[in-house]
Scaffold this active site. Structure first.
Site, short mmCIF file in Angstrom:
data_model
loop_
_atom_site.label_atom_id
_atom_site.label_comp_id
_atom_site.label_asym_id
_atom_site.label_seq_id
_atom_site.Cartn_x
_atom_site.Cartn_y
_atom_site.Cartn_z
N GLU A 252 -30.83 2.33 -2.83
CA GLU A 252 -29.50 1.74 -2.71
C GLU A 252 -28.94 1.86 -1.30
O GLU A 252 -29.26 2.80 -0.57
CB GLU A 252 -28.55 2.42 -3.71
CG GLU A 252 -28.96 2.19 -5.14
CD GLU A 252 -28.24 3.09 -6.14
OE1 GLU A 252 -28.21 2.72 -7.33
OE2 GLU A 252 -27.72 4.14 -5.73
N GLU A 447 -27.70 -4.39 -12.90
CA GLU A 447 -28.50 -3.48 -13.71
C GLU A 447 -27.56 -2.59 -14.52
O GLU A 447 -26.39 -2.45 -14.18
CB GLU A 447 -29.38 -2.57 -12.83
CG GLU A 447 -30.30 -3.29 -11.89
CD GLU A 447 -31.01 -2.33 -10.93
OE1 GLU A 447 -30.73 -1.10 -11.02
OE2 GLU A 447 -31.80 -2.79 -10.10
N ARG A 485 -34.65 0.99 -18.97
CA ARG A 485 -35.98 0.75 -18.45
C ARG A 485 -36.93 0.65 -19.62
O ARG A 485 -36.61 1.07 -20.72
CB ARG A 485 -36.31 1.91 -17.52
CG ARG A 485 -37.70 2.20 -17.18
CD ARG A 485 -37.90 3.37 -16.23
NE ARG A 485 -36.91 3.62 -15.21
CZ ARG A 485 -36.92 3.09 -14.01
NH1 ARG A 485 -37.93 2.28 -13.69
NH2 ARG A 485 -35.97 3.36 -13.15
#
Length: 577
Positions: A252, A447, A485
């Site tokens: 990030e 996300e 995930r």
């Protein structure tokens, strides 16, 4: 008389729009427009008025352009990808459990997922030495993904795996880079106590030739260049559609201000990470330049798990952050981060220039302490965001400059799910950041920050993906969503049935579409970065704007027991056959 509900596609009916005791379910002007649009759908087609060449004042017969219902609904289609396991390629650069992975990918494909995302770890590929890249395991993985007809988002992961929330494996950055750090620990981010964070390299060494004759940016560039050369067939065939460029911890664009390896625990404010000798020297030079050599890096900003009001720097009414010295420091701190992202994205743009894919960068959803005056957790991470200062506009402008997607996190979170003591505002934060991107005319993706398997989390994601619901133009709409995930828990029932229902809603109740151009996602050759605006101009444009309008809840929600009923139905049909 034909029922109003009978005229509508049953998949679009949602109880939230029905007002008790009323035959017409109009909540506001925008809702009315959406309802009128849906009511214009009859017998599978949508008739859209087209202005004729003659003047609109002439009372001639109206001409119509007939567009299929499916085509119109596809403008609201949001593709969904699933992150593969962090350790799908091992530290030894081996694809393990290949047969198990194939079974999982087959199940994902059958669920109508659009593709998958995978971390391409720098610490694995270039582990043997400078420019000694080993891509064979990833090529094997990509070929398997391709065989299932799935698209691929590849992350250039220049950080360590291990130490962040959800990390279940440990993959360090290349050993030979760590060895350089043994003799020169200032290549790593450092807090005021002198603790080094080896998750990634400090942005202070971006342009210093400390790595066997190369700078950090040159290492990142060479890695991406080798990736392009070795994955050319997957790029040209349209398998790889997205390159997410790692810009810091967890990939990030931020400082590693809240690392669990340093003792941070939610909702601590974190610590500034600018005390390596290179950043310290840079700051000292800057304050001398403006005539304030007495200004020092903050020593009064608390520790990782401090509360804002307990620190002198973040104290709400008279904190250092409100004073000239604090403002200068925060401007410098955030600008260094923006320069870092700008430079690496520029290199990525040059590497992938002309490729039919998108580049992207991820921004962290630091939602705790958002509902306080100082926004302390955002400030320590490098996001200079306050009530009267928008810290995300400049980031969006940098994405626009490099034709990059802004990928944001925490889309699944609601304010009511957070502990009151954290003063969290994930909903307002998401609205602010996504609106900043859309206002700059860039694509925005997202996300979930934490694993979710429940309909409430999914419904919040659907809402953020289409804040105004399904509509004729499909805007505003997120460019895509990546689910965190892949796991056995996701693929087990009833979780998987709920996930499939979520996919259907993200696809605007349409079947999987293999033609991205039908939902306005045609991939064009990547264009060269723009240079018509300077970073200084970006930094000056900090005036806050109201976010785009947002519904209170999605118009395509997963209703209670819906996924369970779907599971029971599919089980019954399977047994019957």
């Amino acid at each position: 008389m034909t029922s109003v509900l009978g005229m509508m596609n049953p998949n679009l009916i949602n109880g939230r729009n029905l007002h008790k005791g009323s035959s017409i379910f109009v909540q506001d002007k925008e809702t009315k427009k959406r309802v009128q649009w849906r009511l214009s759908i009859k017998e599978g087609s949508l008739r859209t008025h087209q202005a004729t060449a003659s003047s609109a004042t002439e009372p001639k017969a109206t001409e119509f352009n007939t567009t299929t219902y499916e085509d119109k609904m596809l403008t609201n289609y949001v593709p969904v990808y699933v992150m593969l396991q962090l350790g799908v390629i091992t530290n030894d650069n081996v694809l393990e459990n290949e047969e198990s992975l194939k079974k999982q990918l087959k199940k994902l494909k059958q669920s109508q997922v659009d593709g998958v995302m995978v971390d391409v770890w720098w610490g694995i590929v270039e582990s043997k030495g400078p420019k000694q890249y080993q891509w064979s395991a990833y090529r094997n993985l990509f070929a398997i993904v391709q065989s299932f007809g799935l698209k691929l988002q590849a992350i250039m992961s220049f950080h360590r795996c291990g130490g962040n929330i959800g990390d279940d494996v440990n993959i360090p950055i290349p050993k030979w880079v760590l060895e350089i750090g043994d003799s020169n620990p200032d290549i790593f981010y450092t807090n005021k106590s002198g603790n080094r964070n080896k998750e990634c390299l400090s942005l202070s060494v971006d342009n210093l030739s400390l790595f066997r004759g190369r700078t950090a940016v040159e290492m990142y560039r060479d890695y991406m260049k080798s990736f392009r050369e070795n994955m050319e067939d997957f790029i040209s065939s349209g398998v790889i559609i997205d390159i997410e460029v790692g810009l810091g911890p967890a990939g990030e664009l931020r400082y590693p201000s809240y690392s669990e390896t340093q003792g941070w625990v939610f909702p601590g404010i974190g610590e500034f990470q600018c005390y390596d000798k290179y950043l310290r020297s840079d700051y000292e030079e800057e304050v001398r330049r403006i005539g304030h050599p007495e200004w020092k890096l903050p020593e009064n900003a608390g520790e990782y798990n401090s509360v804002p009001g307990e620190t002198e720097f973040f104290e709400y009414s008279n904190g250092t952050y409100l004073k000239e010295e604090g403002n200068f420091f925060l401007s410098w701190y955030s600008k260094k981060l923006l320069l870092h992202g700008d430079q690496i994205l520029d290199e990525a743009n040059k590497v992938f220039l002309g490729c039919k894919l998108k580049i992207a960068a991820k921004v962290s959803g630091i939602h705790w302490w958002y509902k306080t005056e100082s926004h302390a957790a955002e400030l320590t991470a490098g996001y200079y965001n306050l009530k009267n200062r928008d810290g995300y506009r400049a980031i969006a402008k940098i994405m626009r400059r490099h034709h990059a997607i802004l990928n944001f996190t925490c889309l699944e979170m609601k304010n009511t799910e957070q502990p009151a003591k954290a003063k969290s505002g994930p909903q307002e934060l998401v609205q602010q950041v996504l609106s900043s991107g859309w206002r700059e005319g860039i694509e925005v993706a997202g996300e979930n920050a934490l694993p979710r398997f429940d309909r409430n989390g999914y419904n919040q994601i659907i809402l953020n993906a289409r804040p105004n619901g399904v509509n004729q133009d499909g805007k505003p709409r997120m460019f895509g969503f990546t689910y965190l995930r892949l796991s056995d828990k996701l693929l087990n029932e009833p979780n998987f049935s709920t996930f499939k229902m979520f996919l259907k809603r993200m696809h605007a109740n349409q079947e999987y579409c293999s033609e991205p151009e039908r939902y306005n996602h045609e991939l064009l050759p990547l264009e060269r970065s723009r240079n018509d605006e300077s970073l200084e101009m970006f930094m000056e444009e900090t005036e806050p704007f109201d976010p785009f309008p947002w519904l209170d809840e999605t118009d395509m929600s997963i209703r209670p027991f819906e996924s369970v009923l779907s599971l029971l139905r599919s089980t019954f049909l399977r047994k019957k056959s």
